[in-house]
Design an enzyme around this catalytic site. Structure first.
Site, PDB file in Angstrom:
ATOM      1  N   ASP A  96     -26.157  -9.691 -14.005  1.00 39.97           N
ATOM      2  CA  ASP A  96     -25.647  -8.354 -14.274  1.00 39.97           C
ATOM      3  C   ASP A  96     -24.254  -8.155 -13.698  1.00 39.97           C
ATOM      4  O   ASP A  96     -23.810  -8.908 -12.817  1.00 39.97           O
ATOM      5  CB  ASP A  96     -26.569  -7.301 -13.648  1.00 39.97           C
ATOM      6  CG  ASP A  96     -27.765  -6.978 -14.527  1.00 39.97           C
ATOM      7  OD1 ASP A  96     -27.777  -7.419 -15.677  1.00 39.97           O
ATOM      8  OD2 ASP A  96     -28.675  -6.288 -14.047  1.00 39.97           O
TER       9      ASP A  96
ATOM     10  N   LYS B 165     -24.001  -4.935 -17.339  1.00 38.62           N
ATOM     11  CA  LYS B 165     -24.284  -3.582 -17.814  1.00 38.62           C
ATOM     12  C   LYS B 165     -23.738  -2.571 -16.819  1.00 38.62           C
ATOM     13  O   LYS B 165     -24.120  -2.545 -15.665  1.00 38.62           O
ATOM     14  CB  LYS B 165     -25.790  -3.382 -17.990  1.00 38.62           C
ATOM     15  CG  LYS B 165     -26.402  -4.250 -19.074  1.00 38.62           C
ATOM     16  CD  LYS B 165     -27.911  -4.301 -18.981  1.00 38.62           C
ATOM     17  CE  LYS B 165     -28.539  -2.998 -19.354  1.00 38.62           C
ATOM     18  NZ  LYS B 165     -30.015  -3.072 -19.340  1.00 38.62           N
TER      19      LYS B 165
ATOM     20  N   MET C 249     -27.073   5.725 -10.389  1.00 35.73           N
ATOM     21  CA  MET C 249     -26.445   5.727 -11.722  1.00 35.73           C
ATOM     22  C   MET C 249     -26.172   7.145 -12.220  1.00 35.73           C
ATOM     23  O   MET C 249     -26.319   7.437 -13.408  1.00 35.73           O
ATOM     24  CB  MET C 249     -27.321   4.972 -12.740  1.00 35.73           C
ATOM     25  CG  MET C 249     -27.627   3.545 -12.341  1.00 35.73           C
ATOM     26  SD  MET C 249     -28.758   2.725 -13.473  1.00 35.73           S
ATOM     27  CE  MET C 249     -30.281   3.620 -13.140  1.00 35.73           C
TER      28      MET C 249
END
Length: 502
Positions: free
Chosen positions: A35, A57, A171
């Site tokens: 990632d 991502k 996030m």
């Protein structure tokens, strides 16, 4: 034959927070699916021969959709490969690890899960914020701040407010205003402390502490980058009192270390213990020569030598590896005097229970040549097993001053290699690296080959000796030299420079 998949949590970024099991599994990987949030130091642990698949991502920027990632894991495992799915933080905490396992189970692919240290706990800790404290709260709640584009939050803000616990949103930077507004509208005290913690556990770590009512405005004023997490709760008020990372002497500094990979760890450990973020990008690697016929012959005639001279730790290691291959006893060296170029080489020699008879006060080829010329006798037979590109100054000084026979044997090659995962040139152009540490002229040359086109005036170099500094000066770097050619002295010089820099 079906392979196997390991879902490995890489932690927040600091390699010291990567689990021992995770590191062990990663070093055995044949395929690594990684990632964007995996720390650079963790990426550098990936084996050189592993196949790399970047599925990075970040918010609104996906290299590969989740369904495709799931399929890649299955396809690679069916090839019989050892596949590591490397994820930032913990694979099961909003890491969609469960979705990846669903397809593995369906396809009958063996798998294991290696938990990771989550940023929800580690990043507040690195900012002096205990997520629970008996005097402030008795519960912790971790919530995803991410939502699908165009959709409203599926979060019960009222229930979260009623818990009176610490809230950690992962996030959620792009939705900071919505999160704060949702908490305020369901009864949270506007003066409740809140913080945005940016790039935690890295040299770029910083925090913005305000209240739920003012955090969005304060973030807009100061500016913020991702990755970052949002923490809401009374414990945020403890950050200034409990901060510790910022007090380390090299906190907030990012240092590039360029030693050969097999020699890099000790230097990096010393810098990390002082608080620096260390980017290990070996500019060179050393490999034993394929043809060791000359060394094998020298070992057969070892009793004819009066001096055995080592000019690097790698030279020591390759020499004794060949002794072992030839089933030679260490006692075969009992009549030979040993000379080394410096303390690092002496330390490698001591691993074999041997101590040098000669080590110059200054750790340079010229100093070693002069010191050895004073000690050896006319007619002496000298063996120097070293790099194929070894500096000829040592041999020249000896032959100019004494009638000696020298077998200068190439036992290993120096190969210049850049990183396939990290753009070193961009790191310096962005100004994200404070200092680069060079421990030999070879590492300077290797670095130059890996960063072709870089304006080297942007590189602040700390060099271990005169020859290394001269190589860096030739490129136009801003150079400093440690007081002594030792790792401890290099670390001291870096610390001194960082303190002046502020």
């Amino acid at each position: 034959m079906t392979g196997k998949v390991w879902l490995v949590g890489a932690g927040p970024s600091d390699p010291g927070l990567f689990t021992r099991k995770g590191e062990q599994i990663l070093k055995q990987a044949e395929v690594v699916v990684y990632d964007a949030l995996v720390g650079q130091s963790i990426l550098n642990m990936i084996p050189e021969n592993a196949t790399l698949i970047n599925v990075g991502k970040r918010s609104c920027k996906h290299t590969m959709k989740q369904e495709q990632i799931n399929q890649v894991l299955v396809e690679e495992a069916k090839k019989g490969q050892r596949v590591v799915r490397l994820k930032g933080g913990d694979p099961f905490l909003f890491g969609r690890g469960g979705e990846e396992l669903e397809l593995l189970v369906k396809e009958g692919i063996p798998y294991e899960v290696v938990p990771g240290v989550t940023s929800a706990l580690s990043v507040p800790a690195y900012n002096g914020i205990p997520v629970t404290h008996r005097d402030y709260c008795s519960s912790l709640h971790i919530i995803t701040g991410h939502k699908r584009q165009g959709e409203s939050y599926n979060i019960d803000f009222e229930a979260l407010v009623r818990t009176k616990g610490t809230l950690v949103f992962l996030m959620g930077v792009s939705a900071l205003g919505d999160i704060c507004q949702g908490l305020l509208q369901t009864g949270m005290d506007p003066d409740m402390p809140a913080a945005l913690l940016i790039k935690g556990t890295t040299a770029a770590q910083r925090r913005i502490v305000a209240t739920v009512a003012t955090l969005k405005e304060e973030v807009e004023r100061q500016g913020a980058e991702t990755p970052a997490i949002i923490v809401v709760g009374k414990v945020c008020s403890l950050a200034e009192e409990f901060e510790w990372y910022e007090k380390l002497p090299l906190a907030g500094k990012k240092i590039l270390v360029t030693r050969p990979k097999e020699l890099i760890s000790e230097m990096s450990a010393k810098l990390r213990s002082a608080g620096a973020e260390v980017l290990e990008l070996p500019a060179i690697r050393t490999v034993p020569c394929e043809d060791q016929k000359r060394l094998v012959q020298a070992l057969k005639e070892i009793s004819t030598y009066q001096w055995l001279v080592f000019t690097s730790p790698t030279g020591v290691r390759v020499f004794f590896e060949e002794m072992d291959k030839q089933h030679m006893d260490i006692r075969a060296l009992c009549r030979i005097r040993l000379a080394v170029i410096g303390s690092g080489t002496a330390k490698e020699l001591k691993k074999h229970g041997l101590y040098p008879d000669l080590m110059p006060e200054e750790f340079y080829g010229e100093a070693l040549g002069k010191a050895l010329a004073e000690k050896c006798q006319d007619g002496d037979h000298i063996l120097i097993p070293r790099a194929a590109t070894g500096n000829q100054e040592l041999v020249q000084i000896l032959t100019d001053s004494k009638k000696v026979t020298i077998d200068d044997i190439a036992t290993y090659d120096t190969i210049y290699a850049g990183s396939a995962l990290i753009d070193e040139k961009q790191e310096f152009e962005n100004g994200s690296i404070d200092y680069a540490v060079f421990t030999s002229a070879s590492t300077v040359k290797g670095f130059a080959e890996a960063t072709n086109g870089l304006d080297y005036a942007k590189v602040h170099a700390v060099c271990i000796g005169r020859q290394t500094k001269a190589a860096a000066d030739t490129l136009g770097m801003q150079t400093e030299m440690s007081e002594k050619p030792t790792m401890d002295s290099v670390v001291e010089k870096v610390a001194e420079l960082c303190q002046k820099q502020g």
